[in-house]
Write a protein that holds these residues in place. Sequence first.
Motif, PDB file in Angstrom:
ATOM      1  N   ASP A 191       0.737  -1.074   0.101  1.00 36.30           N
ATOM      2  CA  ASP A 191      -0.028   0.343   0.086  1.00 36.30           C
ATOM      3  C   ASP A 191       0.783   1.292   0.245  1.00 36.30           C
ATOM      4  O   ASP A 191       0.723   2.297  -0.646  1.00 36.30           O
ATOM      5  CB  ASP A 191      -0.970   0.015   1.257  1.00 36.30           C
TER       6      ASP A 191
ATOM      7  N   VAL B 250       3.635   5.732  -5.731  1.00 34.71           N
ATOM      8  CA  VAL B 250       3.400   5.958  -7.237  1.00 34.71           C
ATOM      9  C   VAL B 250       2.224   6.775  -7.484  1.00 34.71           C
ATOM     10  O   VAL B 250       2.394   7.858  -8.514  1.00 34.71           O
ATOM     11  CB  VAL B 250       3.444   4.562  -7.893  1.00 34.71           C
ATOM     12  N   LYS B 251       1.211   6.793  -6.851  1.00 31.80           N
ATOM     13  CA  LYS B 251      -0.010   7.580  -7.235  1.00 31.80           C
ATOM     14  C   LYS B 251       0.366   8.870  -6.884  1.00 31.80           C
ATOM     15  O   LYS B 251       0.000   9.839  -7.714  1.00 31.80           O
ATOM     16  CB  LYS B 251      -1.000   6.949  -6.283  1.00 31.80           C
ATOM     17  N   ARG B 252       1.143   9.324  -5.993  1.00 29.31           N
ATOM     18  CA  ARG B 252       1.553  10.315  -5.512  1.00 29.31           C
ATOM     19  C   ARG B 252       2.332  11.112  -6.674  1.00 29.31           C
ATOM     20  O   ARG B 252       2.161  12.270  -7.120  1.00 29.31           O
ATOM     21  CB  ARG B 252       2.388  10.586  -4.179  1.00 29.31           C
TER      22      ARG B 252
ATOM     23  N   SER C  28     -10.835  -3.948 -11.326  1.00 30.32           N
ATOM     24  CA  SER C  28     -11.088  -3.004 -12.187  1.00 30.32           C
ATOM     25  C   SER C  28     -11.804  -3.270 -13.434  1.00 30.32           C
ATOM     26  O   SER C  28     -12.612  -2.180 -13.872  1.00 30.32           O
ATOM     27  CB  SER C  28      -9.891  -1.988 -12.212  1.00 30.32           C
TER      28      SER C  28
ATOM     29  N   PHE D 295       2.394  10.264  -9.692  1.00 30.10           N
ATOM     30  CA  PHE D 295       1.479  10.550 -11.042  1.00 30.10           C
ATOM     31  C   PHE D 295       0.646  11.807 -10.674  1.00 30.10           C
ATOM     32  O   PHE D 295       0.398  12.550 -11.513  1.00 30.10           O
ATOM     33  CB  PHE D 295       0.691   9.499 -11.235  1.00 30.10           C
ATOM     34  N   GLY D 296       0.389  12.137  -9.537  1.00 30.75           N
ATOM     35  CA  GLY D 296      -0.440  13.446  -9.489  1.00 30.75           C
ATOM     36  C   GLY D 296       0.452  14.647  -9.075  1.00 30.75           C
ATOM     37  O   GLY D 296      -0.204  15.691  -8.874  1.00 30.75           O
TER      38      GLY D 296
ATOM     39  N   SER E 140       1.336   4.645 -17.458  1.00 26.46           N
ATOM     40  CA  SER E 140       1.403   3.544 -16.562  1.00 26.46           C
ATOM     41  C   SER E 140       1.088   2.186 -17.483  1.00 26.46           C
ATOM     42  O   SER E 140       0.407   2.423 -18.502  1.00 26.46           O
ATOM     43  CB  SER E 140       0.140   3.823 -15.420  1.00 26.46           C
TER      44      SER E 140
ATOM     45  N   GLN F  55       2.250   1.746  -3.457  1.00 26.94           N
ATOM     46  CA  GLN F  55       1.366   2.296  -4.523  1.00 26.94           C
ATOM     47  C   GLN F  55       1.080   3.704  -4.214  1.00 26.94           C
ATOM     48  O   GLN F  55       0.900   4.497  -4.981  1.00 26.94           O
ATOM     49  CB  GLN F  55       0.171   1.299  -4.376  1.00 26.94           C
ATOM     50  N   ARG F  56       0.848   3.844  -2.954  1.00 27.64           N
ATOM     51  CA  ARG F  56       0.604   5.324  -2.762  1.00 27.64           C
ATOM     52  C   ARG F  56       1.591   6.339  -3.248  1.00 27.64           C
ATOM     53  O   ARG F  56       1.313   7.306  -3.866  1.00 27.64           O
ATOM     54  CB  ARG F  56       0.175   5.344  -1.060  1.00 27.64           C
TER      55      ARG F  56
ATOM     56  N   ASN G 146      -0.836  -0.206 -16.348  1.00 23.30           N
ATOM     57  CA  ASN G 146      -1.567  -1.252 -15.541  1.00 23.30           C
ATOM     58  C   ASN G 146      -2.936  -1.809 -16.406  1.00 23.30           C
ATOM     59  O   ASN G 146      -3.114  -1.345 -17.539  1.00 23.30           O
ATOM     60  CB  ASN G 146      -2.187  -0.799 -14.541  1.00 23.30           C
TER      61      ASN G 146
END
Length: 499
Positions: A197, A203-205, A327, A207-208, A225, A200-201, A227
């Motif tokens: 987690d 990587v998301k950060r 997803s 991206f944003g 990405s 993943q958090r 995915n």
Amino acid sequence: MRYISTRDTDLSLTGAQAIVRGLSAEGGLFVPERFPRVALDAIGELGQVDYEQRAARVLGLFLDEFSPGELRAMTGSAYRGKFESASPAPVVTLDGHTHVLELFHGPTCAFKDMALQLLPHLMIASKRRLGDEREVCILAATSGDTGKAALEGFRDVAGTRCVVFYPHGGVSPTQQLQMTTQRGGNVDVFAVRGNFDDTQRGVKRIFGDARTAARLAEVNCELSSANSINFGRLAPQIAYYFSAYADLVARGAIAAGEEIEFAVPTGNFGNILAGIYARWMGLPVKRFICCSNRNRILDDFLRTGVYDVRREFFKTSSPSMDILISSNLERLLFEMSGRDAGRVRGWMDQLMREGMYRVDDGTRERMDALLSSGWADDAAVADEIRRTWNEHGYLMDTHTAVAMRVMREYRERTCDRTPCVVVSTASPFKFSADVLRALTGAAPEDAFACADELERMSGLSMPRALRELKTLPVRHTGVVEPEGMERAVLDAVAKGEKK
Ligand SMILES: *Cc1c(COP(=O)(O)O)cnc(C)c1O
């Protein structure tokens, strides 16, 4: 062919745009505006050509902005010399009505290679088509399989870089070795001090983060990405369903036009959805059997119409299916609701807010007509590995065994004897400890010792890609704090610039 979004049907994108963007701005997934039809004759003709051509023909129906020659070059780069079997997706027959589609002969010994070997080429060609000459940097957080498949797919593909983060101590020893020994001049791998987690958090950060994007833009690079919701990962998977059918017709196992079934071990719903797309294109499939492990949220959903993530999460012997949010299911819901983007948006919003949603009866009935489902726990999986080995001399991994078990129980329950293709997603040698324990009741500590024993017992050879892990030098030893992930990406890109 144009693409719309599952949450906005007024959108209209080209295939290249859909692949480069990955996810639609309002959160929906890109889907083709219609399903191209493939006539029975054309399916039969696939049986006369090699897999590279089969894949190029199927892709060409969705990505018609690329010429047949361009697509053929891409599938050649993706599949030629990269798979240890004669065809990348061979079908093995166990008995008159039971077949196995083996999708694990690629460089990482799991089915994700089928899509991730091709995605880099689709992405580069799509960017070029859009006049975008920037380097693409693929960023991924992985709990094991996807990161390695992305690294292998993107390695040394001109115009791309790939940076993968995995949780320190949070992947299996084999998976860790697969990543730390990764070759290629454009790839970087880091362990993150934290769990999946946290990784993943992080990587998301990234991206944003506009600042990181701006810094990367300075060196002519942008993030992307790989995915499984990207249409560029779904499209290559459609091909192997056609390929399996064409092979069965070519060898006389079924008649042209005869209906078959597929049993698919399912996590994110990407693999099985590709088969469902093939059916909507005209492939004669009677039903799909959706197979889950103890994390049986999909089986519950297909039986009750209620998708509810407020439940315990289990670690199982089929870790690549340990998923609670599938997803790609959104693409199924879109079609089953009669392409009602408003309703899909409502369900997805409710899932975010409340952790559950219930679909209407019409949607549920349409899903019922298309799919059966079931689940198998670890004990049933072990039993199935042993039974299939004893009955057919066929060795399978834990994920494939979930599907074989659910298919067996489906047959017992329904007396349905339609020819069925079980989709095999990983090499038994990738999970040799669990497989060996299923056969003998015991397994040594060391993964290589398990594989050696499995080779001896089964007479099969371990895939070269796993065997060589024992002797390959370790190249990636970096460990970063979650806060250090941005820096690691920027340094990796800067290092690539200097080369
Ligand atoms: C990813 C994976 C699955 C699940 O596939 P989905 O497309 O996520 O449903 C099953 N088996 C293996 C070995 C995998 O790596």
